[in-house]
Every structure is written in C-alpha cells, then in structure tokens.
Design a protein around this motif. Structure first.
Motif, mmCIF file in Angstrom:
data_model
loop_
_atom_site.group_PDB
_atom_site.id
_atom_site.type_symbol
_atom_site.label_atom_id
_atom_site.label_comp_id
_atom_site.label_asym_id
_atom_site.label_seq_id
_atom_site.Cartn_x
_atom_site.Cartn_y
_atom_site.Cartn_z
ATOM 1 N N LEU A 1 3.565 -17.672 -8.120
ATOM 2 C CA LEU A 1 3.739 -17.166 -6.773
ATOM 3 C C LEU A 1 2.433 -16.563 -6.300
ATOM 4 N N ASP A 2 1.931 -17.075 -5.229
ATOM 5 C CA ASP A 2 0.678 -16.616 -4.643
ATOM 6 C C ASP A 2 0.972 -15.519 -3.624
ATOM 7 N N ARG A 3 0.147 -14.475 -3.590
ATOM 8 C CA ARG A 3 0.361 -13.382 -2.632
ATOM 9 C C ARG A 3 0.409 -13.871 -1.185
ATOM 10 N N ALA A 4 -0.340 -14.894 -0.864
ATOM 11 C CA ALA A 4 -0.362 -15.420 0.505
ATOM 12 C C ALA A 4 1.012 -15.955 0.910
ATOM 13 N N ARG A 5 1.763 -16.478 -0.044
ATOM 14 C CA ARG A 5 3.089 -17.004 0.249
ATOM 15 C C ARG A 5 4.095 -15.883 0.490
ATOM 16 N N LEU A 6 3.768 -14.651 0.134
ATOM 17 C CA LEU A 6 4.668 -13.526 0.324
ATOM 18 C C LEU A 6 4.530 -12.884 1.688
ATOM 19 N N SER A 7 3.488 -13.212 2.413
ATOM 20 C CA SER A 7 3.258 -12.616 3.729
ATOM 21 C C SER A 7 4.242 -13.182 4.752
ATOM 22 N N GLN B 1 12.559 -10.016 10.918
ATOM 23 C CA GLN B 1 11.195 -10.231 10.437
ATOM 24 C C GLN B 1 10.381 -8.934 10.518
ATOM 25 N N SER B 2 10.569 -8.173 11.593
ATOM 26 C CA SER B 2 9.867 -6.901 11.747
ATOM 27 C C SER B 2 10.261 -5.918 10.644
ATOM 28 N N LEU B 3 11.546 -5.831 10.352
ATOM 29 C CA LEU B 3 11.995 -4.951 9.264
ATOM 30 C C LEU B 3 11.471 -5.426 7.912
ATOM 31 N N ALA B 4 11.479 -6.727 7.708
ATOM 32 C CA ALA B 4 10.977 -7.279 6.445
ATOM 33 C C ALA B 4 9.510 -6.929 6.249
ATOM 34 N N GLN B 5 8.733 -6.989 7.326
ATOM 35 C CA GLN B 5 7.318 -6.651 7.223
ATOM 36 C C GLN B 5 7.125 -5.179 6.894
ATOM 37 N N ASP B 6 8.021 -4.322 7.383
ATOM 38 C CA ASP B 6 7.935 -2.891 7.077
ATOM 39 C C ASP B 6 8.295 -2.600 5.616
ATOM 40 N N PHE B 7 9.298 -3.292 5.107
ATOM 41 C CA PHE B 7 9.798 -2.990 3.767
ATOM 42 C C PHE B 7 9.135 -3.785 2.652
ATOM 43 N N PHE B 8 8.709 -5.009 2.921
ATOM 44 C CA PHE B 8 8.153 -5.874 1.886
ATOM 45 C C PHE B 8 6.673 -6.113 2.148
ATOM 46 N N ARG B 9 5.868 -5.144 1.813
ATOM 47 C CA ARG B 9 4.422 -5.245 2.016
ATOM 48 C C ARG B 9 3.784 -5.914 0.795
ATOM 49 N N PRO B 10 3.009 -6.965 1.011
ATOM 50 C CA PRO B 10 2.396 -7.683 -0.115
ATOM 51 C C PRO B 10 1.546 -6.788 -1.015
ATOM 52 N N GLU B 11 0.879 -5.791 -0.430
ATOM 53 C CA GLU B 11 0.025 -4.926 -1.247
ATOM 54 C C GLU B 11 0.833 -4.024 -2.180
ATOM 55 N N GLN B 12 2.138 -3.906 -1.956
ATOM 56 C CA GLN B 12 2.981 -3.088 -2.823
ATOM 57 C C GLN B 12 3.673 -3.901 -3.908
ATOM 58 N N ILE B 13 3.505 -5.205 -3.857
ATOM 59 C CA ILE B 13 4.118 -6.071 -4.860
ATOM 60 C C ILE B 13 3.158 -6.187 -6.040
ATOM 61 N N PRO B 14 3.620 -5.833 -7.230
ATOM 62 C CA PRO B 14 2.710 -5.878 -8.382
ATOM 63 C C PRO B 14 2.262 -7.308 -8.690
ATOM 64 N N HIS B 15 1.031 -7.407 -9.109
ATOM 65 C CA HIS B 15 0.476 -8.710 -9.471
ATOM 66 C C HIS B 15 0.889 -9.058 -10.894
ATOM 67 N N ARG B 16 1.347 -10.248 -11.089
ATOM 68 C CA ARG B 16 1.714 -10.729 -12.420
ATOM 69 C C ARG B 16 0.585 -11.630 -12.905
ATOM 70 N N PRO B 17 -0.057 -11.289 -14.005
ATOM 71 C CA PRO B 17 -1.244 -12.021 -14.461
ATOM 72 C C PRO B 17 -0.991 -13.449 -14.926
ATOM 73 N N ARG B 18 0.245 -13.805 -15.267
ATOM 74 C CA ARG B 18 0.505 -15.170 -15.737
ATOM 75 C C ARG B 18 1.848 -15.659 -15.187
ATOM 76 N N PRO B 19 2.039 -16.954 -15.150
ATOM 77 C CA PRO B 19 3.291 -17.503 -14.613
ATOM 78 C C PRO B 19 4.499 -17.078 -15.439
ATOM 79 N N LEU B 20 5.610 -16.944 -14.791
ATOM 80 C CA LEU B 20 6.867 -16.581 -15.442
ATOM 81 C C LEU B 20 7.694 -17.848 -15.614
ATOM 82 N N ASN B 21 7.792 -18.331 -16.826
ATOM 83 C CA ASN B 21 8.532 -19.560 -17.126
ATOM 84 C C ASN B 21 8.118 -20.722 -16.220
#
Length: 74
Positions: free
Chosen positions: A67-73, A43-63
């Motif tokens: 996915l809400d940014r809060a669910r990625l934390s 979990q510690s490594l995941a938090q270092d590598f997968f930062r929500p602020e670095q994930i691009p926002h997608r303006p519309r649903p994909l098919n």
C-alpha cells in the motif's frame, strides 16, 4: 426502524432525543437528514479523520499486500 416497534424502545428513543436535542425527531426527519448527506460531506470528514501523515509506515509488504501512501490520500 425495527427498534421503534417495542414500547420500551420507543420510550427510550423519545427520552434520549428530548435529553440530547430538546425535541422529538420524526422518522421522516431522521431519514431526510440521512439522505441529505452528500459524497462531499463524507469525503470532507474522511479527510479530517484519516490523515496520511498519521498512518504508520509499514517497512515491508503484509502477506504480499502493498500500500502506497499516495493511494491513501482522498
């Protein structure tokens, strides 16, 4: 573990470990190291590598998938 069966694989493994670590690790040592990894370590490594602020926002649903940014934390 199957890669340790052939002579060539075994010698490559021994040489690689000697070059990288200066010693040979037994199979039991390697397995113990893997088994010692905790959920918190991952979990510690995941938090270092997968930062929500670095994930691009997608303006519309994909098919229909949203996915809400809060669910990625973590």
């Amino acid at each position: 573990m199957l890669s340790l069966e052939s002579t060539s694989s075994r010698m490559s493994n021994l040489a690689r470990q000697e070059l990288y670590f200066g010693r040979f690790f037994t199979l039991d040592e390697i397995l113990a190291s893997i088994e010692a990894v905790t959920r918190e370590d991952v979990q510690s490594l995941a938090q270092d590598f997968f930062r929500p602020e670095q994930i691009p926002h997608r303006p519309r649903p994909l098919n229909g998938f949203t996915l809400d940014r809060a669910r990625l934390s973590c």
